[in-house]
Design a protein around this motif. Structure first.
Motif, mmCIF file in Angstrom:
data_model
loop_
_atom_site.group_PDB
_atom_site.id
_atom_site.type_symbol
_atom_site.label_atom_id
_atom_site.label_comp_id
_atom_site.label_asym_id
_atom_site.label_seq_id
_atom_site.Cartn_x
_atom_site.Cartn_y
_atom_site.Cartn_z
ATOM 1 N N ARG A 81 0.814 -1.225 0.000
ATOM 2 C CA ARG A 81 0.000 0.000 0.000
ATOM 3 C C ARG A 81 0.845 1.272 0.000
ATOM 4 N N ASP A 82 2.157 1.157 0.221
ATOM 5 C CA ASP A 82 3.021 2.329 0.391
ATOM 6 C C ASP A 82 3.792 2.742 -0.855
ATOM 7 N N ILE A 83 4.049 1.819 -1.765
ATOM 8 C CA ILE A 83 4.871 2.127 -2.942
ATOM 9 C C ILE A 83 4.110 3.097 -3.851
ATOM 10 N N SER A 84 4.823 4.049 -4.425
ATOM 11 C CA SER A 84 4.220 4.999 -5.355
ATOM 12 C C SER A 84 4.972 4.939 -6.681
ATOM 13 N N TRP A 85 4.403 4.199 -7.617
ATOM 14 C CA TRP A 85 4.906 4.120 -8.985
ATOM 15 C C TRP A 85 3.849 4.785 -9.864
ATOM 16 N N PRO A 86 3.800 6.144 -9.849
ATOM 17 C CA PRO A 86 2.664 6.875 -10.419
ATOM 18 C C PRO A 86 2.431 6.687 -11.904
ATOM 19 N N ASN A 87 3.479 6.482 -12.684
ATOM 20 C CA ASN A 87 3.260 6.358 -14.122
ATOM 21 C C ASN A 87 4.313 5.520 -14.836
ATOM 22 N N GLY A 88 5.285 4.991 -14.135
ATOM 23 C CA GLY A 88 6.297 4.134 -14.759
ATOM 24 C C GLY A 88 5.758 2.735 -14.991
ATOM 25 N N ILE A 89 6.333 2.036 -15.950
ATOM 26 C CA ILE A 89 5.946 0.660 -16.254
ATOM 27 C C ILE A 89 6.955 -0.272 -15.601
ATOM 28 N N PRO A 90 6.503 -1.134 -14.682
ATOM 29 C CA PRO A 90 7.442 -2.003 -13.979
ATOM 30 C C PRO A 90 7.944 -3.149 -14.848
ATOM 31 N N CYS A 91 9.085 -3.687 -14.442
ATOM 32 C CA CYS A 91 9.628 -4.891 -15.058
ATOM 33 C C CYS A 91 10.032 -5.837 -13.932
ATOM 34 N N MET A 92 10.376 -7.069 -14.283
ATOM 35 C CA MET A 92 10.693 -8.065 -13.274
ATOM 36 C C MET A 92 11.899 -8.866 -13.711
ATOM 37 N N SER A 93 12.770 -9.188 -12.765
ATOM 38 C CA SER A 93 13.929 -10.029 -13.029
ATOM 39 C C SER A 93 13.754 -11.372 -12.330
ATOM 40 N N ALA A 94 13.753 -12.451 -13.099
ATOM 41 C CA ALA A 94 13.662 -13.787 -12.501
ATOM 42 C C ALA A 94 14.914 -14.082 -11.683
ATOM 43 N N LYS A 95 16.061 -13.591 -12.115
ATOM 44 C CA LYS A 95 17.325 -13.860 -11.419
ATOM 45 C C LYS A 95 17.346 -13.221 -10.025
ATOM 46 N N SER A 96 16.927 -11.962 -9.919
ATOM 47 C CA SER A 96 16.943 -11.278 -8.618
ATOM 48 C C SER A 96 15.638 -11.467 -7.836
ATOM 49 N N ASN A 97 14.575 -11.932 -8.516
ATOM 50 C CA ASN A 97 13.236 -12.060 -7.930
ATOM 51 C C ASN A 97 12.705 -10.707 -7.457
ATOM 52 N N LEU A 98 13.039 -9.651 -8.212
ATOM 53 C CA LEU A 98 12.601 -8.304 -7.865
ATOM 54 C C LEU A 98 11.809 -7.688 -9.023
ATOM 55 N N ALA A 99 10.812 -6.870 -8.671
ATOM 56 C CA ALA A 99 10.106 -6.029 -9.639
ATOM 57 C C ALA A 99 10.673 -4.618 -9.482
ATOM 58 N N TYR A 100 11.040 -3.973 -10.586
ATOM 59 C CA TYR A 100 11.677 -2.652 -10.584
ATOM 60 C C TYR A 100 10.782 -1.644 -11.289
#
Length: 162
Positions: A81-100
């Protein structure tokens, strides 16, 4: 055919509407949706873009859903509920298991990452507070050597490990 439908509420059980203009970020059976519902809209797409990084107006929230092929059901895996990604398009890395994605925190644009499994904020890398760093509906991209890149309103931003 439609396999499943469910409301996206970004952790607010009383929400009656939501808005996400970015592409969904998908990995295996997981689907990440980010909140783009500004607290106050100008009624103009460019105007909304320009005010999307103002902390009192910026949308907050991301919700990850998971499809279960065995039971053929869709469920919420987690909500941040805290993250603010107002207009960017996220991506994901299977290697790091992170969404950026490029987001904002207290009016400072940043690269940030959420743990794909839990939704926990893993890191924030500040870029700056002026409009130059507004991601302007651009996708975040993962490069070589632990680097991240994104177009911005007036150019390009990147971070990399040396």
């Amino acid at each position: 055919r439609i396999a499943a439908q469910m409301p996206v509420k970004f952790g607010n059980p009383s929400a009656t509407k939501s808005l996400s203009e970015q592409s969904a970020c998908v990995r295996d059976y997981g689907i990440l949706i980010v909140n783009n519902e500004l607290k106050g809209s100008t009624g103009d797409r460019l105007g909304d873009l320009l005010i999307s990084g103002i902390p009192l107006n910026a949308p907050k929230g991301a919700e990850k859903f998971v499809w279960d092929p065995g039971s053929r059901t869709l469920r919420t895996a987690w909500v941040n509920r805290d993250i603010s990604w107002p207009n960017g398009i996220p991506c994901m890395s299977a290697k790091s298991n992170l969404a950026y994605c490029v987001g904002q925190s207290n009016g400072v644009w940043n690269f940030s990452a959420l743990d794909w499994s839990t939704g926990r904020l893993v890191f924030t890398y500040p870029l700056g507070s002026d409009l130059f760093y507004n991601s302007a509906y651009a996708p975040t991209q993962i490069g070589d050597g632990k680097s991240l890149y994104s177009a911005t309103l007036f150019g390009f931003a990147g971070m990399w490990e040396q």
